[in-house]
Enzyme design. Structure first.
Site, PDB file in Angstrom:
ATOM      1  N   GLN A 256      42.614  51.118  41.225  1.00 57.85           N
ATOM      2  CA  GLN A 256      43.788  51.327  40.377  1.00 57.85           C
ATOM      3  C   GLN A 256      45.066  51.191  41.207  1.00 57.85           C
ATOM      4  OE1 GLN A 256      43.599  51.740  37.009  1.00 57.85           O
ATOM      5  NE2 GLN A 256      45.818  51.779  36.882  1.00 57.85           N
TER       6      GLN A 256
ATOM      7  N   LYS B 266      39.485  54.292  31.098  1.00 57.12           N
ATOM      8  CA  LYS B 266      38.502  53.285  31.516  1.00 57.12           C
ATOM      9  C   LYS B 266      37.094  53.897  31.529  1.00 57.12           C
ATOM     10  CE  LYS B 266      41.952  50.594  33.924  1.00 57.12           C
ATOM     11  NZ  LYS B 266      42.704  50.293  35.138  1.00 57.12           N
TER      12      LYS B 266
ATOM     13  N   ASP C  50      39.334  42.700  37.965  1.00 51.25           N
ATOM     14  CA  ASP C  50      40.771  42.597  37.690  1.00 51.25           C
ATOM     15  C   ASP C  50      41.278  41.164  37.873  1.00 51.25           C
ATOM     16  OD1 ASP C  50      42.145  44.930  36.911  1.00 51.25           O
ATOM     17  OD2 ASP C  50      41.980  45.790  38.925  1.00 51.25           O
TER      18      ASP C  50
HETATM   19  N1  GUN Z   1      47.786  49.191  37.378  1.00 49.59           N
HETATM   20  C1  GUN Z   1      48.461  48.746  36.295  1.00 49.59           C
HETATM   21  N2  GUN Z   1      47.756  47.790  35.666  1.00 49.59           N
HETATM   22  C2  GUN Z   1      46.624  47.622  36.371  1.00 49.59           C
HETATM   23  C3  GUN Z   1      45.479  46.788  36.213  1.00 49.59           C
HETATM   24  O1  GUN Z   1      45.374  45.976  35.291  1.00 49.59           O
HETATM   25  N3  GUN Z   1      44.514  46.924  37.159  1.00 49.59           N
HETATM   26  C4  GUN Z   1      44.614  47.795  38.189  1.00 49.59           C
HETATM   27  N4  GUN Z   1      43.631  47.833  39.063  1.00 49.59           N
HETATM   28  N5  GUN Z   1      45.648  48.587  38.358  1.00 49.59           N
HETATM   29  C5  GUN Z   1      46.645  48.507  37.451  1.00 49.59           C
END
Ligand code: GUN
Length: 283
Positions: free
Chosen positions: A96, A52, A119
């Site tokens: 996350q 990211k 998200d």
């Molecule tokens: N963990 C697995 N997929 C995701 C996601 O799309 N966003 C976040 N914040 N954590 C994750």
């Protein structure tokens, strides 16, 4: 052999376009910024967070990473989120997942300001998706929709079957396909006669998190198969939720793992961060 839906290529194109858009926004005095919080040392999460950060650099998006120790308390995490909610250089906040067990995931998600929730996990944003009037979309379903669009597939009237009912993928995926007039079925671990249902799918989305779960007998000839899974097989090799070798000569289109849905997810996060900053400009 099925046509491969290469998210890697589509996402490279989108990121290049986004870079220009970000530059233009900066000329107007708005600098998109993403804060990524990771608690603990989960190796997969660390890889995702690194990717990211790298994507932010590629698109010219400012990013802040908060790598907190596993012992971080819920109160400490909530305090950080509150600071970021009020920080004008930050347009998007992402925690996350998963977070360590002593932290309540729902409490954390609820604490993120809905207008910075890139998200789209906050109940306000989930509700907006439900009624079809939304700003943010969860990144993986958004990436899948983008891939489907790029491939020229018209969802309208198609039998769409989703395997998996998570809040992150399955449920929002169903809503997005429904908004495009697909006939949507969500299946899960308690579904009876799963193979019968998946064999009806024109568009099959596998999001169960089980390696090679969708086998050759579970797909229809010519179907479009979207594999959201990222797993390791018995030999430790990266694989999806679909048994690629079993289905590849039967279906019409399929996303490979890696290089399919994965890169799209991160690209959509960049897009959502840009959109959040753009909305702040419009007020
Ligand atoms: N963990 C697995 N997929 C995701 C996601 O799309 N966003 C976040 N914040 N954590 C994750």
């Amino acid at each position: 052999m099925a046509k491969l839906l290469m998210g890697k290529e589509v996402s490279a194109r989108i990121k290049a376009e986004l870079k220009t858009e970000v530059e233009n926004l900066k000329k107007e005095g708005i600098n998109p910024g993403l804060a990524v919080i990771i608690v603990g040392e989960d190796p997969a999460s660390q890889v995702y967070v690194r990717n990211k950060e790298r994507a932010c650099e590629e698109c010219g998006i400012y990013s802040e990473k908060y790598a907190l120790p596993a012992e971080t308390t819920q109160e400490e995490l909530l305090k950080l989120i509150d600071e970021l909610n009020n920080k004008s250089s930050i347009s998007g906040i992402l925690v996350q997942l998963p977070v360590p067990k002593h932290i309540d995931e729902k409490t954390i998600i609820n604490a993120i300001a809905p207008n910075k929730d890139v998200d789209a996990f906050h109940p306000v944003n989930v509700g907006k998706i439900m009624v079809g009037n939304y700003d943010f979309v969860p990144c993986t379903p958004a990436g899948v929709m983008e891939l489907i669009k790029e491939s020229g597939i018209d969802v309208s009237g198609k039998e769409c079957v989703i395997v998996g009912r998570s809040n992150i993928v399955g449920k929002p995926m169903a809503m997005l396909l429904l908004h495009e007039n697909g006939t949507v079925t969500i299946t899960h671990s308690r579904t009876k006669n799963l193979a019968e249902i998946t064999r009806d799918a024109d568009i099959l989305v596998a999001a169960v998190g089980k390696p090679k779960f969708v086998t050759g007998d579970m797909v229809k000839e010519g179907a479009v198969v979207i594999d959201v899974g990222i797993n390791r097989d018995e030999e430790g090799k990266l694989c999806g939720d679909v048994d690629f070798d079993q289905v590849k000569d039967k279906v019409g289109m399929i996303t490979p793992v890696p290089g399919g849905v994965g890169p799209m997810t991160i690209t959509m996060l960049m897009e959502q961060t840009y959109q959040a900053a753009l909305r702040s400009l419009k007020g």
